[in-house]
Design a protein around this motif. Structure first.
Motif, PDB file in Angstrom:
ATOM      1  N   ARG A 192     -22.955 -27.812  19.226  1.00 37.27           N
ATOM      2  CA  ARG A 192     -24.058 -26.919  18.833  1.00 37.27           C
ATOM      3  C   ARG A 192     -23.585 -25.690  18.069  1.00 37.27           C
ATOM      4  O   ARG A 192     -24.390 -24.943  17.536  1.00 37.27           O
ATOM      5  CB  ARG A 192     -24.818 -26.482  20.090  1.00 37.27           C
ATOM      6  N   ALA A 211     -22.512 -21.854  11.113  1.00 39.56           N
ATOM      7  CA  ALA A 211     -23.141 -22.903  10.304  1.00 39.56           C
ATOM      8  C   ALA A 211     -22.870 -22.624   8.827  1.00 39.56           C
ATOM      9  O   ALA A 211     -22.514 -23.532   8.064  1.00 39.56           O
ATOM     10  CB  ALA A 211     -24.640 -22.948  10.571  1.00 39.56           C
ATOM     11  N   THR A 221     -24.897 -25.333  14.523  1.00 43.96           N
ATOM     12  CA  THR A 221     -26.337 -25.470  14.280  1.00 43.96           C
ATOM     13  C   THR A 221     -26.918 -24.090  13.991  1.00 43.96           C
ATOM     14  O   THR A 221     -26.743 -23.174  14.797  1.00 43.96           O
ATOM     15  CB  THR A 221     -27.023 -26.058  15.543  1.00 43.96           C
ATOM     16  N   ASP A 235     -28.495 -21.372  16.585  1.00 41.47           N
ATOM     17  CA  ASP A 235     -28.154 -21.696  17.977  1.00 41.47           C
ATOM     18  C   ASP A 235     -27.029 -20.760  18.407  1.00 41.47           C
ATOM     19  O   ASP A 235     -25.908 -20.831  17.875  1.00 41.47           O
ATOM     20  CB  ASP A 235     -27.702 -23.157  18.081  1.00 41.47           C
ATOM     21  N   GLU A 239     -28.185 -26.511   2.863  1.00 45.38           N
ATOM     22  CA  GLU A 239     -28.940 -27.663   3.367  1.00 45.38           C
ATOM     23  C   GLU A 239     -29.571 -28.449   2.226  1.00 45.38           C
ATOM     24  O   GLU A 239     -29.684 -29.655   2.281  1.00 45.38           O
ATOM     25  CB  GLU A 239     -30.000 -27.202   4.363  1.00 45.38           C
TER      26      GLU A 239
END
Ligand code: ADP
Length: 649
Positions: free
Chosen positions: A432, A455, A435, A438, A330
């Motif tokens: 989703r 992810a 994510t 999730d 990220e």
């Protein structure tokens, strides 16, 4: 010809040849004489006309007015000129607008008429168009004003009233800047000056603040155009202004929300990264001592309990590593090591590793033969991804189900697919899947998981330069796949000579720098140095051939080149780079332990852009990189003082 010499025949000639309609009527309205223009342009002969009173040939709407004028002509004193216009019927039934000049004389009416039909039609067309324009101006919500070169308002549309609450009378004749908020007046004035300085058709566009009469502050967006009259004088500006207060507020809110979200996201990533580091240290002791206890204890009960501690510790470590990787992805700082690797071997190894889990779940793994092809990837990361996909395909499957591994190859890429016979994934839920945390309600199913695997897999595959996706049919199963570039022949050959190494510092940088260097310590040094330039993605190659290959593939913005490489000489690398249209213009900085002047000259003559001798000063190297990237067109927002913590070589 003098006036005295004018004879009756001359007057007759003038009368008969005039293109105007000339006639003499009796006081009762019967025709006496007409000239040739009547038959020529109206189609009537004198005989035709004499068959009825003149008023019969007048348009019904004009009869009353015409009779009024005729009565005046007959009753007024002689020689009084009466002028009027009416519509006169032609023989073909059509009407023409005629402008009459008439005089009554001795009980008769002398008249001359000019056909003004086209003039009347033009006027009415103009009036209609003006009417339409006015209606459009009335209807637009924008404010449209015209100003002269002293910025005085000449005209305003009703929209102005609606925007500012100021009426037309209060604006016309006044300086248009009076409604502009005082702090913005200079800006608007300079825009208008610039507009008026330009030629006809010059355009402007600007924003300013204005205060509504009710006190509200408005944001106005204006577009202006300069116009002049036919002689190029009387410059005026047409200014169309729109109230953009709401959209400006929306933009502002959106920007603030985005900044807040980015801050929160950054804070979260930093928090996760720090926490993961902090957690790993105590976990090391837990795992270490659990292993020591396993070695020392002999009682089965105690061994079982320590086994729990050990296994839970390993699970926790895995989780922490995943969280750390996710936060690195990220933040754009994931580090991957790309090399040519045999997919078949990787698949074999992973299938073996998940075999016990598959047999626990009663799942059969079918691994069809994968091509003996080499892909460019990171061995350890690919293993992590494939294990995750295989593990999911086993966990989210039906009893006695199957997991099938297939390979396909298309336009320089290999696709590896993992297909299960599980419940499939609803199309609405697919977004989703990637994510973090999730689990798409899988937590209620009792199946173990963290919701991080997919992810992380997607982020890792993208950092390697591949793509990851999913196809799924509800009730039949899902196929998770990833695609990677095939390693070209030259890369494979050189990799046989010695395992090659490529490092990629960040996942989404703007500028790529390639470092061709066989010394791992030097690679690590430059890698650490370039952490000070987060917008640079560093790719490194430990061999010359692979370096050339990567230069052709990635077309970096700058190449750092070592001279003494294990496979080919740095000079050969330079020649290959300069001999290929894809790499010919890429600036090259040579970093060499060989400070000999002749060597430097040789490289410079062959077109290198800089030559730094080892051990190089880190600040010098950084300056050289900055300089060459700047020259190559990258205005990089570099933080200059940041060299603390980087060891000098
Ligand atoms: P987890 O640790 O929960 O398995 P993942 O990130 O690997 O986390 O997967 C996220 C979610 O996607 C899972 O919780 C599950 O609901 C769904 N999922 C993943 N793989 C499959 C699959 N092969 N079939 C059906 N659902 C899947």
């Amino acid at each position: 010809m003098t006036r005295e010499k004018l004879g009756a025949s001359d007057v007759g000639e003038f009368f008969s040849t005039s293109t105007d309609l000339m006639s003499i009527l009796d006081s009762d309205g019967t025709w006496k004489i007409v000239n040739a223009a009547w038959p020529n342009s109206m189609g009537w002969t004198l005989e035709d006309l004499q068959s009825g009173p003149f008023i019969d040939l007048i348009h019904p709407d004009d009869v009353a007015a015409t009779l009024r004028e005729f009565d005046r002509l007959v009753s007024l004193p002689d020689a009084t000129l009466v002028e009027f216009r009416n519509r006169q019927r032609r023989r073909d039934g059509g009407y023409r607008w005629i402008e009459w000049s008439c005089q009554g004389r001795e009980g008769m009416v002398f008249s001359a008429g000019r056909d003004i039909t086209s003039q009347v039609e033009n006027q009415s067309a103009l009036a209609a168009s003006l009417e339409t324009t006015r209606a459009i101006l009335d209807a637009v919500v924008d404010s449209i004003i015209t100003v002269d070169d002293n910025f005085r308002v000449l005209d305003v549309s009703p929209g102005t009233d609606r925007i500012y609450g100021v009426s037309k009378v209060d604006r016309v004749g006044r300086n248009s800047l009076t409604i502009v908020y005082s702090d913005d007046r200079m800006h608007v004035a300079s825009e208008l000056h610039r507009l008026f300085k330009g030629g006809d058709g010059n355009l402007t566009s600007y924003r300013f603040r204005a205060q509504h009469v009710d006190g509200r502050m408005l944001n106005i967006e204006t577009r202006g155009r300069l116009i002049r009259d036919a002689n190029g004088d009387a410059a005026r500006a047409v200014l169309v202004s729109r109230d953009v207060t709401e959209s400006v507020a929306d933009e502002m809110n959106l920007k603030q929300a985005k900044e807040a979200a980015e801050r929160a996201n950054k804070a979260k990533s930093e928090f996760m990264s720090r926490m993961s580091h902090e957690l790993r240290t105590p976990l090391n002791s837990v795992l270490g001592f659990a292993q020591i206890l396993e070695m020392e204890l002999t009682s089965p009960d105690e061994l079982e309990m320590v086994g729990y501690i050990h296994n839970s510790g390993k699970y926790l470590l895995e989780l922490i590593n995943e969280v750390l990787d996710i936060s690195r992805i990220e933040a754009g700082h994931i580090s991957v090591m790309i090399e040519p690797l045999v997919l078949k071997e990787l698949v074999k190894e992973c299938v073996e590793l998940v075999a016990p889990q598959a047999s626990d779940f009663g799942i059969t793994i079918i691994s069809s033969s994968c091509y003996d092809v080499q892909v460019l990837g990171d061995q350890q990361r690919l293993k992590q991804v494939l294990l995750n996909l295989l593990s999911n395909a086993i966990k989210y499957n039906r009893p006695e189900g199957t997991v099938t591994l297939t390979c396909s190859q298309e336009s320089g890429r290999v696709r590896l697919s993992v297909t299960d016979t599980g419940p499939g994934i609803n199309p609405e839920l697919r977004e989703r899947l990637f994510t973090p945390f999730d689990r798409l309600d899988a937590e209620s199913s009792g199946i173990e998981g963290t919701g991080l695997g997919l992810a992380l897999s997607k982020g890792l595959i993208e950092a390697i330069g591949g793509t990851l996706g999913v196809d799924s049919v509800v009730g039949q199963g899902s196929t998770f796949w990833f695609e990677l570039p095939i390693a070209e022949q030259a890369t494979i050959l050189s990799s046989r000579a010695r395992p090659s190494l490529v490092r990629q510092a960040t996942s989404s940088p703007a500028v790529t720098v390639l470092y061709i260097e066989d010394d791992v310590a030097n690679v690590q040094l430059v890698e650490r140095l370039l952490l000070k330039r987060p917008s640079i993605r560093l790719i490194t190659a430990l061999q010359g051939v692979l370096g050339v290959e990567l230069a052709q593939q990635y077309e970096p913005s700058l190449i750092l080149l070592d001279v003494h490489l294990t496979d080919i000489h740095g000079f050969d690398v330079l020649e290959r780079l300069r001999g290929d249209s894809r790499t010919i213009d890429i600036p090259v900085i040579v970093l060499s332990a060989d400070a000999a002047a002749w060597q430097q000259r040789r490289f410079k003559n062959a077109g290198v852009d800089d030559y730094l001798s080892k051990p190089f000063d880190l600040q010098h190297l950084l300056d050289a990189i900055d300089r060459h990237l700047f020259v190559a067109g990258f205005a990089l927002p570099f933080a200059q003082p940041a060299l603390e913590g980087v060891p000098n070589s």
